[in-house]
Design a protein around this motif. Sequence first.
Motif, PDB file in Angstrom:
ATOM      1  N   MET A   1      30.522  23.238  65.158  1.00  0.00           N
ATOM      2  CA  MET A   1      29.118  23.196  65.496  1.00  0.00           C
ATOM      3  C   MET A   1      28.299  23.568  64.254  1.00  0.00           C
ATOM      4  SD  MET A   1      27.389  25.299  68.561  1.00  0.00           S
ATOM      5  CE  MET A   1      25.840  24.836  69.190  1.00  0.00           C
ATOM      6  N   ALA A   2      27.248  22.865  64.030  1.00  0.00           N
ATOM      7  CA  ALA A   2      26.416  23.068  62.844  1.00  0.00           C
ATOM      8  C   ALA A   2      25.824  24.482  62.800  1.00  0.00           C
ATOM      9  CB  ALA A   2      25.311  22.030  62.799  1.00  0.00           C
ATOM     10  N   LEU A   3      25.469  25.018  63.961  1.00  0.00           N
ATOM     11  CA  LEU A   3      24.891  26.361  63.997  1.00  0.00           C
ATOM     12  C   LEU A   3      25.896  27.388  63.490  1.00  0.00           C
ATOM     13  CD1 LEU A   3      22.557  28.257  64.697  1.00  0.00           C
ATOM     14  CD2 LEU A   3      23.420  28.308  67.041  1.00  0.00           C
ATOM     15  N   ASN A   4      27.150  27.247  63.868  1.00  0.00           N
ATOM     16  CA  ASN A   4      28.181  28.181  63.387  1.00  0.00           C
ATOM     17  C   ASN A   4      28.320  28.115  61.875  1.00  0.00           C
ATOM     18  OD1 ASN A   4      28.741  29.037  65.973  1.00  0.00           O
ATOM     19  ND2 ASN A   4      30.389  27.573  66.266  1.00  0.00           N
ATOM     20  N   ALA A   5      28.305  26.925  61.324  1.00  0.00           N
ATOM     21  CA  ALA A   5      28.400  26.770  59.872  1.00  0.00           C
ATOM     22  C   ALA A   5      27.194  27.408  59.186  1.00  0.00           C
ATOM     23  CB  ALA A   5      28.501  25.298  59.503  1.00  0.00           C
ATOM     24  N   GLN A   6      26.027  27.207  59.768  1.00  0.00           N
ATOM     25  CA  GLN A   6      24.801  27.786  59.210  1.00  0.00           C
ATOM     26  C   GLN A   6      24.879  29.314  59.233  1.00  0.00           C
ATOM     27  OE1 GLN A   6      21.134  27.174  61.464  1.00  0.00           O
ATOM     28  NE2 GLN A   6      20.115  26.550  59.578  1.00  0.00           N
ATOM     29  N   GLN A   7      25.362  29.870  60.346  1.00  0.00           N
ATOM     30  CA  GLN A   7      25.500  31.323  60.447  1.00  0.00           C
ATOM     31  C   GLN A   7      26.513  31.854  59.442  1.00  0.00           C
ATOM     32  OE1 GLN A   7      24.518  32.482  64.989  1.00  0.00           O
ATOM     33  NE2 GLN A   7      26.492  31.581  64.689  1.00  0.00           N
ATOM     34  N   ASP A   8      27.628  31.134  59.264  1.00  0.00           N
ATOM     35  CA  ASP A   8      28.645  31.558  58.299  1.00  0.00           C
ATOM     36  C   ASP A   8      28.092  31.572  56.880  1.00  0.00           C
ATOM     37  OD1 ASP A   8      30.474  31.822  60.343  1.00  0.00           O
ATOM     38  OD2 ASP A   8      31.492  29.916  59.919  1.00  0.00           O
ATOM     39  N   LEU A   9      27.269  30.598  56.568  1.00  0.00           N
ATOM     40  CA  LEU A   9      26.729  30.481  55.219  1.00  0.00           C
ATOM     41  C   LEU A   9      25.589  31.462  54.956  1.00  0.00           C
ATOM     42  CD1 LEU A   9      26.746  28.900  52.536  1.00  0.00           C
ATOM     43  CD2 LEU A   9      25.086  27.351  53.573  1.00  0.00           C
ATOM     44  N   LEU A  10      24.682  31.596  55.926  1.00  0.00           N
ATOM     45  CA  LEU A  10      23.451  32.355  55.694  1.00  0.00           C
ATOM     46  C   LEU A  10      23.437  33.753  56.312  1.00  0.00           C
ATOM     47  CD1 LEU A  10      20.913  29.472  56.388  1.00  0.00           C
ATOM     48  CD2 LEU A  10      21.742  30.277  54.169  1.00  0.00           C
ATOM     49  N   GLY A  11      24.248  33.977  57.339  1.00  0.00           N
ATOM     50  CA  GLY A  11      24.195  35.231  58.088  1.00  0.00           C
ATOM     51  C   GLY A  11      23.471  35.006  59.402  1.00  0.00           C
ATOM     52  N   GLU A  12      23.868  35.754  60.421  1.00  0.00           N
ATOM     53  CA  GLU A  12      23.365  35.462  61.765  1.00  0.00           C
ATOM     54  C   GLU A  12      21.881  35.765  61.978  1.00  0.00           C
ATOM     55  OE1 GLU A  12      24.593  39.469  64.247  1.00  0.00           O
ATOM     56  OE2 GLU A  12      25.749  37.637  64.546  1.00  0.00           O
ATOM     57  N   ASN A  13      21.283  36.590  61.147  1.00  0.00           N
ATOM     58  CA  ASN A  13      19.873  36.932  61.328  1.00  0.00           C
ATOM     59  C   ASN A  13      18.953  36.275  60.307  1.00  0.00           C
ATOM     60  OD1 ASN A  13      20.560  38.574  63.496  1.00  0.00           O
ATOM     61  ND2 ASN A  13      20.838  40.355  62.200  1.00  0.00           N
ATOM     62  N   HIS A  14      19.466  35.310  59.581  1.00  0.00           N
ATOM     63  CA  HIS A  14      18.654  34.587  58.601  1.00  0.00           C
ATOM     64  C   HIS A  14      17.564  33.793  59.342  1.00  0.00           C
ATOM     65  CE1 HIS A  14      17.560  31.593  55.579  1.00  0.00           C
ATOM     66  NE2 HIS A  14      18.021  32.469  54.688  1.00  0.00           N
ATOM     67  N   PRO A  15      16.358  33.709  58.795  1.00  0.00           N
ATOM     68  CA  PRO A  15      15.271  32.988  59.465  1.00  0.00           C
ATOM     69  C   PRO A  15      15.617  31.544  59.842  1.00  0.00           C
ATOM     70  CG  PRO A  15      14.403  34.217  57.610  1.00  0.00           C
ATOM     71  CD  PRO A  15      15.900  34.341  57.545  1.00  0.00           C
ATOM     72  N   ASP A  16      16.366  30.845  58.998  1.00  0.00           N
ATOM     73  CA  ASP A  16      16.732  29.458  59.325  1.00  0.00           C
ATOM     74  C   ASP A  16      17.663  29.400  60.534  1.00  0.00           C
ATOM     75  OD1 ASP A  16      15.215  28.597  57.191  1.00  0.00           O
ATOM     76  OD2 ASP A  16      16.928  28.288  55.863  1.00  0.00           O
ATOM     77  N   VAL A  17      18.553  30.371  60.642  1.00  0.00           N
ATOM     78  CA  VAL A  17      19.463  30.435  61.791  1.00  0.00           C
ATOM     79  C   VAL A  17      18.673  30.764  63.052  1.00  0.00           C
ATOM     80  CG1 VAL A  17      21.428  31.664  62.788  1.00  0.00           C
ATOM     81  CG2 VAL A  17      21.442  31.066  60.362  1.00  0.00           C
ATOM     82  N   LEU A  18      17.742  31.688  62.945  1.00  0.00           N
ATOM     83  CA  LEU A  18      16.916  32.051  64.098  1.00  0.00           C
ATOM     84  C   LEU A  18      16.081  30.863  64.570  1.00  0.00           C
ATOM     85  CD1 LEU A  18      15.783  35.609  62.965  1.00  0.00           C
ATOM     86  CD2 LEU A  18      17.576  35.015  64.614  1.00  0.00           C
ATOM     87  N   PHE A  19      15.560  30.099  63.631  1.00  0.00           N
ATOM     88  CA  PHE A  19      14.797  28.903  63.982  1.00  0.00           C
ATOM     89  C   PHE A  19      15.692  27.897  64.703  1.00  0.00           C
ATOM     90  CE2 PHE A  19      13.130  24.653  62.921  1.00  0.00           C
ATOM     91  CZ  PHE A  19      11.890  24.748  63.542  1.00  0.00           C
ATOM     92  N   SER A  20      16.927  27.731  64.208  1.00  0.00           N
ATOM     93  CA  SER A  20      17.871  26.807  64.838  1.00  0.00           C
ATOM     94  C   SER A  20      18.202  27.235  66.264  1.00  0.00           C
ATOM     95  CB  SER A  20      19.153  26.698  64.017  1.00  0.00           C
ATOM     96  OG  SER A  20      18.891  26.092  62.777  1.00  0.00           O
ATOM     97  N   LEU A  21      18.368  28.534  66.469  1.00  0.00           N
ATOM     98  CA  LEU A  21      18.625  29.044  67.819  1.00  0.00           C
ATOM     99  C   LEU A  21      17.467  28.707  68.754  1.00  0.00           C
ATOM    100  CD1 LEU A  21      20.122  32.645  67.532  1.00  0.00           C
ATOM    101  CD2 LEU A  21      21.136  30.677  68.679  1.00  0.00           C
ATOM    102  N   GLN A  22      16.265  28.900  68.262  1.00  0.00           N
ATOM    103  CA  GLN A  22      15.083  28.612  69.064  1.00  0.00           C
ATOM    104  C   GLN A  22      15.021  27.130  69.422  1.00  0.00           C
ATOM    105  OE1 GLN A  22      11.417  29.498  67.046  1.00  0.00           O
ATOM    106  NE2 GLN A  22      10.337  29.851  68.961  1.00  0.00           N
ATOM    107  N   ARG A  23      15.299  26.271  68.469  1.00  0.00           N
ATOM    108  CA  ARG A  23      15.289  24.824  68.719  1.00  0.00           C
ATOM    109  C   ARG A  23      16.394  24.422  69.698  1.00  0.00           C
ATOM    110  NH1 ARG A  23      11.183  21.836  67.580  1.00  0.00           N
ATOM    111  NH2 ARG A  23      12.561  20.126  67.100  1.00  0.00           N
ATOM    112  N   LEU A  24      17.573  25.043  69.553  1.00  0.00           N
ATOM    113  CA  LEU A  24      18.676  24.754  70.451  1.00  0.00           C
ATOM    114  C   LEU A  24      18.320  25.140  71.886  1.00  0.00           C
ATOM    115  CD1 LEU A  24      21.601  23.806  70.804  1.00  0.00           C
ATOM    116  CD2 LEU A  24      22.320  26.151  70.281  1.00  0.00           C
ATOM    117  N   ALA A  25      17.659  26.259  72.048  1.00  0.00           N
ATOM    118  CA  ALA A  25      17.214  26.666  73.388  1.00  0.00           C
ATOM    119  C   ALA A  25      16.259  25.622  73.967  1.00  0.00           C
ATOM    120  CB  ALA A  25      16.538  28.031  73.328  1.00  0.00           C
ATOM    121  N   GLY A  26      15.383  25.087  73.132  1.00  0.00           N
ATOM    122  CA  GLY A  26      14.451  24.056  73.588  1.00  0.00           C
ATOM    123  C   GLY A  26      15.165  22.795  74.049  1.00  0.00           C
ATOM    124  N   VAL A  27      16.215  22.424  73.357  1.00  0.00           N
ATOM    125  CA  VAL A  27      17.005  21.248  73.743  1.00  0.00           C
ATOM    126  C   VAL A  27      17.609  21.463  75.127  1.00  0.00           C
ATOM    127  CG1 VAL A  27      19.099  19.925  73.237  1.00  0.00           C
ATOM    128  CG2 VAL A  27      17.492  20.472  71.397  1.00  0.00           C
TER     129      VAL A  27
END
Length: 71
Positions: A1-27
């Motif tokens: 999953m792309a979100l997991n890769a993003q978290q591995d690369l940036l860290g789970e609390n990185h702003p880009d990861v948080l934005f992705s979580l928010q968008r995923l919830a919207g989907v």
Amino acid sequence: MALNAQQDLLGENHPDVLFSLQRLAGVHYHRGEYDHAHRILEEHKSRIQRRSSNGGKDQNVKIPSEISIPF
């Protein structure tokens, strides 16, 4: 999953990861998966609070020594 890769690369609390979580919830919300969307938003909220409690800095940010871009 792309979100997991993003978290591995940036860290789970990185702003880009948080934005992705928010968008995923919207989907999930727009697909009618309200419970799943709610769980994701609760996780998002928890991470925002953790990030705020340490002055907005993500202590888990990982900086890769080398980044390869596939072409």
